[in-house]
Design a protein around this motif. Structure first.
Motif, PDB file in Angstrom:
ATOM      1  N   UNK A   1       0.829  -1.206   0.000  1.00  0.00           N
ATOM      2  CA  UNK A   1       0.000   0.000   0.000  1.00  0.00           C
ATOM      3  C   UNK A   1       0.863   1.255   0.000  1.00  0.00           C
ATOM      4  N   UNK A   2       0.399   2.275  -0.691  1.00  0.00           N
ATOM      5  CA  UNK A   2       1.088   3.568  -0.678  1.00  0.00           C
ATOM      6  C   UNK A   2       0.052   4.684  -0.675  1.00  0.00           C
ATOM      7  N   UNK A   3       0.487   5.866  -0.256  1.00  0.00           N
ATOM      8  CA  UNK A   3      -0.389   7.036  -0.188  1.00  0.00           C
ATOM      9  C   UNK A   3       0.241   8.166  -0.986  1.00  0.00           C
ATOM     10  N   UNK A   4      -0.549   8.835  -1.798  1.00  0.00           N
ATOM     11  CA  UNK A   4      -0.072   9.923  -2.649  1.00  0.00           C
ATOM     12  C   UNK A   4      -0.651  11.247  -2.166  1.00  0.00           C
ATOM     13  N   UNK A   5       0.216  12.263  -2.064  1.00  0.00           N
ATOM     14  CA  UNK A   5      -0.200  13.615  -1.678  1.00  0.00           C
ATOM     15  C   UNK A   5      -0.528  14.386  -2.949  1.00  0.00           C
ATOM     16  N   UNK A   6      -1.779  14.786  -3.091  1.00  0.00           N
ATOM     17  CA  UNK A   6      -2.259  15.328  -4.357  1.00  0.00           C
ATOM     18  C   UNK A   6      -2.418  16.839  -4.322  1.00  0.00           C
ATOM     19  N   UNK A   7      -2.452  17.407  -5.509  1.00  0.00           N
ATOM     20  CA  UNK A   7      -2.605  18.852  -5.675  1.00  0.00           C
ATOM     21  C   UNK A   7      -4.023  19.318  -5.364  1.00  0.00           C
ATOM     22  N   UNK A   8      -4.998  18.388  -5.340  1.00  0.00           N
ATOM     23  CA  UNK A   8      -6.406  18.774  -5.129  1.00  0.00           C
ATOM     24  C   UNK A   8      -6.783  18.790  -3.644  1.00  0.00           C
ATOM     25  N   UNK A   9      -5.808  18.920  -2.748  1.00  0.00           N
ATOM     26  CA  UNK A   9      -5.946  19.040  -1.293  1.00  0.00           C
ATOM     27  C   UNK A   9      -6.186  17.703  -0.588  1.00  0.00           C
ATOM     28  N   UNK A  10      -6.313  16.600  -1.317  1.00  0.00           N
ATOM     29  CA  UNK A  10      -6.577  15.304  -0.695  1.00  0.00           C
ATOM     30  C   UNK A  10      -5.357  14.396  -0.800  1.00  0.00           C
ATOM     31  N   UNK A  11      -5.362  13.345   0.027  1.00  0.00           N
ATOM     32  CA  UNK A  11      -4.379  12.274  -0.082  1.00  0.00           C
ATOM     33  C   UNK A  11      -5.130  10.993  -0.443  1.00  0.00           C
ATOM     34  N   UNK A  12      -4.542  10.188  -1.308  1.00  0.00           N
ATOM     35  CA  UNK A  12      -5.194   8.977  -1.804  1.00  0.00           C
ATOM     36  C   UNK A  12      -4.341   7.766  -1.469  1.00  0.00           C
ATOM     37  N   UNK A  13      -4.931   6.793  -0.764  1.00  0.00           N
ATOM     38  CA  UNK A  13      -4.236   5.547  -0.448  1.00  0.00           C
ATOM     39  C   UNK A  13      -4.640   4.489  -1.465  1.00  0.00           C
ATOM     40  N   UNK A  14      -3.638   3.826  -2.048  1.00  0.00           N
ATOM     41  CA  UNK A  14      -3.856   2.826  -3.079  1.00  0.00           C
ATOM     42  C   UNK A  14      -3.243   1.500  -2.657  1.00  0.00           C
TER      43      UNK A  14
ATOM     44  N   UNK B   1      -5.050  -0.709  -8.901  1.00  0.00           N
ATOM     45  CA  UNK B   1      -4.927   0.742  -9.018  1.00  0.00           C
ATOM     46  C   UNK B   1      -6.154   1.433  -9.608  1.00  0.00           C
ATOM     47  N   UNK B   2      -7.212   0.661  -9.919  1.00  0.00           N
ATOM     48  CA  UNK B   2      -8.349   1.295 -10.586  1.00  0.00           C
ATOM     49  C   UNK B   2      -9.205   2.132  -9.633  1.00  0.00           C
ATOM     50  N   UNK B   3      -8.982   2.000  -8.316  1.00  0.00           N
ATOM     51  CA  UNK B   3      -9.691   2.846  -7.362  1.00  0.00           C
ATOM     52  C   UNK B   3      -8.837   3.021  -6.114  1.00  0.00           C
ATOM     53  N   UNK B   4      -9.034   4.154  -5.460  1.00  0.00           N
ATOM     54  CA  UNK B   4      -8.315   4.414  -4.213  1.00  0.00           C
ATOM     55  C   UNK B   4      -8.975   3.643  -3.073  1.00  0.00           C
ATOM     56  N   UNK B   5      -8.159   3.153  -2.137  1.00  0.00           N
ATOM     57  CA  UNK B   5      -8.720   2.470  -0.970  1.00  0.00           C
ATOM     58  C   UNK B   5      -9.420   3.464  -0.057  1.00  0.00           C
ATOM     59  N   UNK B   6      -8.751   4.579   0.217  1.00  0.00           N
ATOM     60  CA  UNK B   6      -9.292   5.608   1.109  1.00  0.00           C
ATOM     61  C   UNK B   6      -8.884   6.968   0.570  1.00  0.00           C
ATOM     62  N   UNK B   7      -9.780   7.945   0.684  1.00  0.00           N
ATOM     63  CA  UNK B   7      -9.473   9.339   0.367  1.00  0.00           C
ATOM     64  C   UNK B   7      -9.370  10.099   1.682  1.00  0.00           C
ATOM     65  N   UNK B   8      -8.213  10.683   1.947  1.00  0.00           N
ATOM     66  CA  UNK B   8      -7.979  11.412   3.195  1.00  0.00           C
ATOM     67  C   UNK B   8      -8.167  12.907   2.936  1.00  0.00           C
TER      68      UNK B   8
END
Length: 452
Positions: A260-273, A278-285
């Motif tokens: 599992x990894x988490x990406x810090x995004x430009x749209x103010x959210x973090x996405x755990x995959x 990879x077709x969907x995020x596990x959790x949106x932070x």
């Protein structure tokens, strides 16, 4: 006539040694304590209030840089050592306990964009926009005069010049290779002056790179073309690519769940995959109100910290959709980099105002050595808060955070915009043909496609 006599054995209540604790007998029959739940609830409420009173997360600031802090790296050999690189090309080694500079490493002619240390902690790799990779021997962390140390360790052991500017670097968790990113992904051996392998998928700049803790041959990068790309060093070409609607500034693997990894995004959210799906995020932070610039997991893998352009640092549970803690000061500007210490007790943030700041990972935690009775009482209070956290009064106190006015207003505005967008989509769906506008979960909404 039969008489009942109370008899006690002296062995039941007599101490064997004078150092032993007195034996205490308790009757746990619930009928004897009819108000037990009410007493526990009051204790939980008081524990939540006391936690707020003693919440003082900020420990201190470390100043010395003369430009914004752009990147940081931890030293595996020393718990209290951390490296930082700034926009003016200065690299420093800090003693967190004393909050002082131990050693300076000048040499870069532009911003330092990547810092990483080898697995054994003896080698420091730095790279920047001046197209150079510099390798240095890490000095022993002893608080001596900086001027004495500067002459010994300021000169790098090797300088490799390459064709393009660098934007990030990372070292294998178990191996000798390290990776740099920029116009392409380059894999380096410390003993060779040129990359031993290069990967390229598209012509856009690659912004960050992280090696998988579980498999030293797998790494992930984020690029300015809004992509997350998985690479395998055993293959001649990149493995998979995920394209999102907005770009990811940083990415970090979970050290305890390396798939599992988490990406810090430009749209103010973090996405755990999950890297296998990879077709969907596990959790949106959610929580930040501006672009998330950096992310780092705690050594336990249960929490991660993020630094944002909105001048705040937030701590998330790895399964939570909202932050459990938010840190800010009046002087702290845009946060470019964040790191957990190796024991998970502290975290360090580097920001645009040239300072590194040291924070507690648990805001109300008492520093120093705790007596056994103090530790037991703290565990009891934590258990009470956990048991009664769903009740309105306790929940309100535990969740409440004071926010700076600009962030509070921006959060309200963002909430209004999201609600308006959802209402608009719902009305469109009502006035469309049945099935023509399927409901798409938010975990899939920001993903465009996956390329193999």
């Amino acid at each position: 006539m039969r008489v009942k006599v109370i008899s006690r054995s002296t062995d039941d209540y007599t101490r064997e040694r004078s150092q032993d604790l007195q034996k205490v007998f308790r009757n746990y029959d619930p009928a004897l304590r009819s108000q037990e739940k009410a007493v526990e609830y009051t204790r939980a409420l008081n524990a939540a209030k006391l936690e707020k009173i003693f919440a003082k997360p900020f420990i201190g600031a470390m100043d010395g840089h003369i430009d914004a802090v752009s990147c940081m790296a931890k030293n595996p050999n020393h718990l209290k050592a951390i490296f930082s690189g700034s926009m003016d090309g200065d690299v420093r080694l800090w003693d967190i306990a004393a909050r002082k500079t131990v050693c300076q490493f000048p040499g870069h002619q532009g911003a330092v964009r990547g810092l990483t240390t080898s697995t054994d902690g003896d080698l420091l790799v730095s790279c920047g926009v001046d197209c150079t990779v510099r390798l240095r021997k890490v000095p022993m962390l002893k608080m001596v005069d900086t001027s004495e140390r500067a002459g010994d360790n300021s000169q790098p052991s090797a300088v490799y010049t390459w064709k393009h500017a660098f934007w990030g670097a990372d070292h294998q968790w178990d191996g000798n290779l390290f990776a740099t990113v920029g116009a392409q992904v380059d894999i380096w051996d410390p003993d060779r002056s040129e990359p031993i392998n290069s990967f390229e998928w598209g012509k856009d700049t690659v912004l960050s790179v992280r090696f998988d803790p579980g498999d030293s041959n797998i790494l992930i990068t984020s690029g300015s073309d809004r992509s997350l790309t998985l690479y395998d060093l055993r293959m001649s070409s990149p493995a998979r690519k995920l394209i999102m609607k907005t770009r990811c500034n940083s990415v970090c693997w979970n050290p305890r769940e390396p798939m599992n990894f988490t990406a810090a995004n430009e749209d103010t959210n973090c996405y755990s995959f999950d890297a296998r799906k990879l077709d969907e995020a596990k959790i949106v932070h959610k929580g930040h109100v501006s672009a998330v610039m950096d992310i780092d997991y705690s050594p336990t893998g249960r929490e991660f910290v993020t630094g944002s352009y909105d001048r705040t640092v937030r701590i998330f549970n790895y399964l939570g959709d909202h932050s459990r803690e938010i840190y800010h000061t009046k002087r702290m500007q845009r946060v470019f980099c964040v790191k957990y210490t190796y024991d998970g007790t502290y975290l360090v943030s580097g920001s645009d105002d040239t300072n590194l700041r040291l924070w507690k990972s648990k805001a109300s935690e008492q520093l120093g050595v705790l007596l056994p009775r103090e530790r037991k009482k703290q565990e009891y209070q934590d258990a009470l808060k956990e048991r009664y956290k769903h009740l309105p009064e306790v929940k309100r106190i535990v969740r409440h955070r004071h926010l700076p006015k600009p962030i509070y207003k921006a959060a309200n505005l963002r909430r209004t915009m999201i609600e308006a967008e959802s209402r608009k989509e719902e009305r469109r769906r009502k006035h469309s043909a049945p099935g023509s506008m399927p409901v798409q979960p938010f975990r899939k909404r920001r993903i465009i496609r996956e390329v193999e």
